[in-house]
Write an enzyme that holds these catalytic residues in place. Structure first.
Site, PDB file in Angstrom:
ATOM      1  CB  SER A   1      -0.951   0.000   1.204  1.00 24.94           C
ATOM      2  OG  SER A   1      -1.816  -1.100   1.156  1.00 24.94           O
TER       3      SER A   1
ATOM      4  CG  ASP B   1      -0.285   1.050  18.560  1.00 26.74           C
ATOM      5  OD1 ASP B   1      -1.103   1.014  17.615  1.00 26.74           O
ATOM      6  OD2 ASP B   1      -0.440   0.387  19.604  1.00 26.74           O
TER       7      ASP B   1
ATOM      8  CG  ASP C   1      -3.589  -4.129   5.513  1.00 30.70           C
ATOM      9  OD1 ASP C   1      -4.152  -5.209   5.750  1.00 30.70           O
ATOM     10  OD2 ASP C   1      -2.655  -3.997   4.699  1.00 30.70           O
TER      11      ASP C   1
END
Length: 272
Positions: free
Chosen positions: A97, A140, A160
């Site tokens: 991506s 994170d 994702d």
């Protein structure tokens, strides 16, 4: 079931995810500059002679796509991006991506991808060096995209996760909810594996409770959901889908399921 980007790069699930992400980005760009945020970016670019060669999933995914004689427009758009990275005609490199999105950014667009693992974050940064509008960060992603989304109105957010942790479904739903509450104009696309309907239905219930926003569910099932230890299919769940998303998702999921699936394969696109 763990889902590591490098091991599964170029498989059927990547085709569904990346073809739809390309369409979502192009659609949002038509309305003006867009910021894309990515919770679990991965390395950005994958050499299919590496980890993916052991799984051989790319052989049943991107390699079959590139060899197909007839491809609908949204599948063709993904094929063109892969071909541009493989000018010799072989299919060695596959864009995750980050690279796929970075290549499509316009001058005023931005991409920020997050990766929790330090060694992978280094690969992510390397893969984005050539793209001034894109950057990779370590941290994170669930928490960091929520902070970024507050600064970027109308963003496109990709969630994702690798589903290595038992709370990934819960955190994905909570993150989507936090984003759309802070920015009702944001579009959030969540990728999930399809193993069994109990798990998936539970996730959709959590998401509905967290977001209370229009939601599109696009499923590509390559085989019946009878073995919860296998990834029998995948889904893209889009919160605040733009106009035309139903038709786009149907085109993509039908082609992937019909071309790459078993005899019992099917595609379903519906509103949650």
């Amino acid at each position: 079931m763990n889902y590591r980007h490098s091991f599964h790069a170029g498989n059927f699930a990547d085709l569904v995810k990346h073809a739809l992400v390309l369409w979502l980005l192009t659609t949002r760009q038509a309305a003006g500059p867009v910021t894309v945020l990515d919770t679990h970016a991965g390395a950005g670019l994958y050499d299919l002679t590496g980890d993916a060669a052991r799984s051989r999933e790319a052989e049943a995914g991107i390699q079959r796509l590139m060899a197909a004689a007839a491809r609908p427009a949204l599948i063709e758009a993904l094929a063109a991006e892969v071909a541009a990275l493989n000018p010799n005609g072989r299919v060695r490199f596959y864009p995750g991506s980050p690279v796929l999105i970075a290549r499509a950014l316009k001058t005023a667009d931005h991409y920020v991808g997050f990766e929790l693992r330090e060694e992978v974050a280094g690969l992510l940064r390397d893969s984005l060096k050539a793209f001034p509008g894109a950057r990779g960060e370590i941290g994170d992603g669930y928490d960091m995209v929520r902070a970024e989304a507050k600064q970027a109105r109308g963003s496109l957010v990709l969630i994702d996760p690798p589903f290595e942790r038992p709370d990934d479904y819960l955190r994905a739903a909570e993150t989507a909810g936090g984003i759309v509450r802070a920015d009702p104009d944001a579009t959030v696309a969540i990728w999930t594996p399809l193993k069994d309907m109990e798990t998936f239905d539970g996730f959709l219930r959590r998401l509905a409770s967290a977001t209370a926003a229009p939601t599109l569910v696009a499923e590509a099932r390559l085989r019946p959901l009878t073995d919860p230890m296998k990834m029998n299919g995948c889904a893209m769940v889009v919160v605040n889908p733009p106009k035309g998303a139903d038709a786009a998702a149907t085109e993509i999921c039908r082609w992937v399921a019909g071309t790459l699936g078993d005899a019992g394969a099917r595609a379903e696109v519906w509103r949650a």
